[in-house]
Design a protein around this motif. Sequence first.
Motif, mmCIF file in Angstrom:
data_model
loop_
_atom_site.group_PDB
_atom_site.id
_atom_site.type_symbol
_atom_site.label_atom_id
_atom_site.label_comp_id
_atom_site.label_asym_id
_atom_site.label_seq_id
_atom_site.Cartn_x
_atom_site.Cartn_y
_atom_site.Cartn_z
ATOM 1 N N ARG A 73 0.844 -1.203 0.000
ATOM 2 C CA ARG A 73 0.000 0.000 0.000
ATOM 3 C C ARG A 73 0.876 1.249 0.000
ATOM 4 O O ARG A 73 0.643 2.192 -0.752
ATOM 5 C CB ARG A 73 -0.948 -0.011 1.195
ATOM 6 N N GLU A 97 -12.709 1.433 -0.622
ATOM 7 C CA GLU A 97 -12.094 0.856 0.574
ATOM 8 C C GLU A 97 -13.128 0.092 1.380
ATOM 9 O O GLU A 97 -14.308 0.436 1.383
ATOM 10 C CB GLU A 97 -11.462 1.944 1.437
ATOM 11 N N THR A 150 -6.264 3.026 6.249
ATOM 12 C CA THR A 150 -5.935 3.526 4.914
ATOM 13 C C THR A 150 -5.813 5.039 4.918
ATOM 14 O O THR A 150 -4.890 5.599 4.315
ATOM 15 C CB THR A 150 -6.994 3.068 3.895
#
Length: 172
Positions: free
Chosen positions: A74, A92, A100
């Motif tokens: 990520r 998401e 995130t």
Amino acid sequence: AALPEGAAPAPVSAAGTPLSSSPGYRLASAVREAGHPVHAVPGASAVIAALSVAGLPTDAFFFGGFLPSRTGARRSRLAELKPVPATLAFYEAPHRLAETLAAMHESLGDRPAVVARELTKRFETVVEGTLAGLAERFAAEEAKGEIVILVAPPGEEPASESDARALLAEAL
């Protein structure tokens, strides 16, 4: 199985536009390879709906689908996207939202952003702020449903109320 003459397969979804950010592109490819046409039927698209209501620039946007779930992957993907001169759009999962947003803040800086949830549905919410503020909010608040995260391009400042009034006056 062969399709009857003139018939074509049609992917249908109750959760927005089929094949968007899914491995469904393989279906479209296989149908084409089998000699059948593939047509789009306009329908709900969470990313387009989010861009439409967020108040972030839409003249250029980059749809990144779902970011990798593993931290290192990520981080690498966000580093690649950091200089992109466009609004960044992602899907998401609710259970990863706060993590995130924090990773985005760390990788992209404290840009203006929007979290749009359950668009066009009963519990629709659109929350604007900065990546740091949104990460903090969603670390303390459980999110549910289909989520789109939008992140302003590098160097973008959110429009002020006076900017919005001037644009409306100019349009009228």
